[in-house]
Design a protein around this motif. Sequence first.
Motif, short mmCIF file in Angstrom:
data_model
loop_
_atom_site.label_atom_id
_atom_site.label_comp_id
_atom_site.label_asym_id
_atom_site.label_seq_id
_atom_site.Cartn_x
_atom_site.Cartn_y
_atom_site.Cartn_z
N LYS A 55 0.84 -1.19 0.00
CA LYS A 55 0.00 0.00 0.00
C LYS A 55 0.88 1.24 0.00
O LYS A 55 1.91 1.29 0.67
CB LYS A 55 -0.86 -0.03 1.25
CG LYS A 55 -1.83 1.14 1.36
CD LYS A 55 -2.80 0.88 2.49
CE LYS A 55 -3.53 2.13 2.89
NZ LYS A 55 -4.94 2.06 2.49
N TYR A 60 -0.71 -0.12 -6.45
CA TYR A 60 0.18 -0.62 -5.40
C TYR A 60 1.33 0.37 -5.28
O TYR A 60 1.56 1.20 -6.15
CB TYR A 60 0.77 -1.98 -5.75
CG TYR A 60 -0.22 -3.04 -6.11
CD1 TYR A 60 -0.85 -3.82 -5.13
CD2 TYR A 60 -0.53 -3.31 -7.44
CE1 TYR A 60 -1.76 -4.81 -5.47
CE2 TYR A 60 -1.43 -4.30 -7.79
CZ TYR A 60 -2.04 -5.04 -6.81
OH TYR A 60 -2.94 -6.03 -7.15
N ALA A 72 -4.50 -2.72 0.05
CA ALA A 72 -3.77 -2.46 -1.20
C ALA A 72 -4.39 -3.32 -2.30
O ALA A 72 -4.81 -4.43 -2.00
CB ALA A 72 -2.29 -2.81 -1.05
N SER A 126 -4.74 0.80 -3.65
CA SER A 126 -5.64 1.87 -3.24
C SER A 126 -5.63 2.99 -4.28
O SER A 126 -4.74 3.04 -5.14
CB SER A 126 -5.23 2.39 -1.87
OG SER A 126 -3.88 2.79 -1.88
#
Lengths: 596, 596
Positions: A167, A188, B567, B569
């Motif tokens: 993330k 990502y 994730a 995002s």
Amino acid sequence: MRTVYCGQLDLSHVGREVTLCGWVNRRRDLGGLIFIDMRDREGLVQVFFDPDRQEAFARASELRNEFCIQLTGTVRARPDSQINSEMATGEVEVLATSLTVFNRSEPLPLDSNQNNTEEQRLKYRYLDLRRPEMAARLKARARICSFVRRFMDGEGFLDIETPMLTKATPEGARDYLVPSRVHKGKFYALPQSPQLFKQLLMMSGFDRYYQIVKCFRDEDLRADRQPEFTQIDVETSFMTAPQVREVMERLIRELWQEIKGVDLGAFPVMTYAEAMRRFGSDKPDLRNPMEIVDVGDLVKNLEFKVFSGPANDPKGRVAAIRVPGGAQLSRKQIDEYAKFIEIYGAKGLAYIKVNSRSAGLEGVQSPVAKFLDAGVLESILTRTDARDGDMIFFGADRAKITTDALGALRLKLGRDLHITDEQRWAPLWVIDFPMFEQDDEGGLAAMHHPFTAPLDVDPQALAAEPLSVVANAYDMVLNGYEVGGGSVRIHRSEIQQTVFSILGIEEQQQRDKFGFLLDALKYGTPPHAGLAFGLDRLVMLLTGTDNIRDVIAFPKTTAAADPMTDAPSFGNPDALAELSIAVIGKGKEAAERGQQ
Amino acid sequence: MRTVYCGQLDLSHVGREVTLCGWVNRRRDLGGLIFIDMRDREGLVQVFFDPDRQEAFARASELRNEFCIQLTGTVRARPDSQINSEMATGEVEVLATSLTVFNRSEPLPLDSNQNNTEEQRLKYRYLDLRRPEMAARLKARARICSFVRRFMDGEGFLDIETPMLTKATPEGARDYLVPSRVHKGKFYALPQSPQLFKQLLMMSGFDRYYQIVKCFRDEDLRADRQPEFTQIDVETSFMTAPQVREVMERLIRELWQEIKGVDLGAFPVMTYAEAMRRFGSDKPDLRNPMEIVDVGDLVKNLEFKVFSGPANDPKGRVAAIRVPGGAQLSRKQIDEYAKFIEIYGAKGLAYIKVNSRSAGLEGVQSPVAKFLDAGVLESILTRTDARDGDMIFFGADRAKITTDALGALRLKLGRDLHITDEQRWAPLWVIDFPMFEQDDEGGLAAMHHPFTAPLDVDPQALAAEPLSVVANAYDMVLNGYEVGGGSVRIHRSEIQQTVFSILGIEEQQQRDKFGFLLDALKYGTPPHAGLAFGLDRLVMLLTGTDNIRDVIAFPKTTAAADPMTDAPSFGNPDALAELSIAVIGKGKEAAERGQQ
């Protein structure tokens, strides 16, 4: 296909038939014979072809440098007169009896005298890596990694892989983003470090984790940075900061013993405050014996405002640095140093040349001498331990400017005047960093990262006076380089939330960005601490190079490009459409130019 | 903070004072005492608190499951009647004398009886990893990696890192792209494998390379795939294919010995052609004893066109598979198998139930029996070695359909009827793959990759009849899984260019995409060969799981997402602008919905 490496041949092989595989490093013809130095990854050996062995000789006559060959022959001792002591295999040579050319080579596009630009060397990296000194660095790197792994395995650390597709961090500015095809519009990020994942592994109970892992940072590159770099990443549970430092110090000490045969000894431990005060740096190079000495108390009553101003200002600092033998510096050199420290905001460089220590004001040469009385001068010379032939430089300004300027000047003088002992190794730990520092917008930023635990403080005290709180963080410094850094981590959610708040991350943001961490802290998180070493830097130190690209097989240029494969490259329009992204702005102009 | 791990306590510790750190696995109160099973990464131990030790007892009364604690106590032998033989530490217990709670825990959000969806388990991955069976798999993975590294180091392989930010491959369809901030409009790609870099390392002369390395593939995910996966990547110079196989086979054999205590024995070597013929698969599961037997020659003169048609067609195949004890299958089951093989294009499933082998046509039950004469039936039963109670299934169609259908049916029957010996290990090498296969558009595609060398053929012959050329490639297969694959690589530019041409890559494209490789081939490239193992698959086999997510600390879902960190995002608009990209189309709609 081979029986032995070229570089391994010695007198023990004499009389034996061997088969070698490798490259023609150099060919020369002498007295009707053909000699080649044959090279493989272990080194060179001399081979000769005798016209009596017609077939091999005929083939050898076609050999050129860098042909890839296999040959069989007999090892012979060289006559005493021909022993080459420069060459590891210089006591022997091989009389070739048969020769196979695996592959011919055109003349190399690189200059054999190494008059190549770095761009050329990177474009033909696979050829540049044939140079023994380049190959040796990568071999050392492999040996270093292998040693580190054996040490960590032996200490019960588990090698656990963390994700590369992660993330994005809140700031995101330095993240490399990776568009998702499945989740269109989403991205990502490549990890800047596995920080949160390793903390989660502690929460899972793995107790001791390590990984040698690629990390990524999309920042403006400097000579010693790469967009992708490698960390030795470590995390432990139920260990105090000194215990973590003990294991990590032992690792580095044993590594230096293994690779350099050097005993680094016990590492001194110094607080951040002391390092800044004495060396003007949080990564002091202790090979340099010069220190910054405070003299504010000695000059605060002078009329001379340049000194007494900062000396009487609580945010000011007046300090001196004694340069052994520095009295030899010319006016021009001094002016250059004065210019140099302007980078740090210093507005001048006061100095005292000590010609004769015993002669008082008469024995010194200094533009500021007239503002000093004999007593003050004497006390300055005493405190700095000045001797005849020394130079004293002064900094007098806001504390940060004085400290930074004298810190940088100290390093530069150490190098320029050969005061720094480049042959030594000087490790230390720097501890007790501030938790926070003021950022450019007047807010607070975490000095290490927002997961670092404060040292002995409750959430209330932390919130009340954050700038005075000390972090339970530590850096390992070697020869002026930060080779590793780490900290005890926050393991209680109320402290983590307090830190986030101090950093100006509001509650909703905390949930959005770090919800999983705050959740995890609710379920019996153990006390934990860790550290990460910069592997590239360790290898640089161990192989004696200042160029990070020398210790990476396929590095990027300082512009983050690879001249060999021509990466990065313009995107395939279909592939971009599939990812639901389009190139816009400057990128679009560049792509249009590039694809014409 | 601890003196020993919970899971390490045994009778040798009796009488000793120990300090433990870990988690409350379970608490129960019994007869005025408080018992807890305390857990750390090495296992569990029983601790009890006695009301006589008031302070510790009072604290213990607040303990709940998953509190993170430290305690000191004395190890005692349990009375015989209380020895717990289910527990590794079941002969001892600890009488606690002091207790510290490092951190409390709320009740876990995961069901302790494991009634959790995989999504829940991934969201709270750090808690799911506390389960001993999950932790054990990651510990095994670390041990496996460590063993592999020691083996490879010992064999003289150098661990060399290759880049993660690389050039996109020509097709690009499966590449993860990474926009460059410095070179706006351009993209890096995450590597699908380090293939070309490891070949370049051979050109540099490193001779033996390995790396345990993350690779990336953006494809539609299946249950056993992950967007990022790990390879044990190997390359060698001057070794023949059998030599490479020997070393790699030894690695796997020693690994199985180390981790499972099992001797895999010497691996049989089978050609692709034989594997397809006998097992209908290029990765045959040899734990399954059933084989596909050609019977085309036996049925080619029958009137029965379903058999004689394909039997007389050079592109057809008629084959049979004997199912030991398969006569018990019901009509319904047979219908289900017939339906199952429709996936492979088969249009029906002819069968013969062998009730009494000696009774000729009377002894069998079969819808096709009426089309066979006694002689043909007998010869089929003889060739398939049929016995009373067996079932013979037939495939009769185009060769590919027959082979694929019977290959799949063989596997399914093996599992369904427990004919496959799940306790065995059955490794083999499959070699001599075709160089090319026809792709969907009628062109040719490389069966391995375009850098695979053909077996004994010159460029002219290669170009003349590419579909009949055999590649010098090899796969290691274990229990029906391809665990590794590799090949001898092309080391001559004329062959490489011929292969590119056969694949329809025109000269300009060759330069654009592979210029650096074609250049490199001009400068004395050594003969080289290599292989890559799928580490995740090896760990799955060694830890007995079918779920790839069980052997990865922080895996993605089959939709390539991470429910824990959330994730991927939505991108930060400033960050995207800085990268000169914009989200368009479906991604834009999604982002607009998501950010409302």
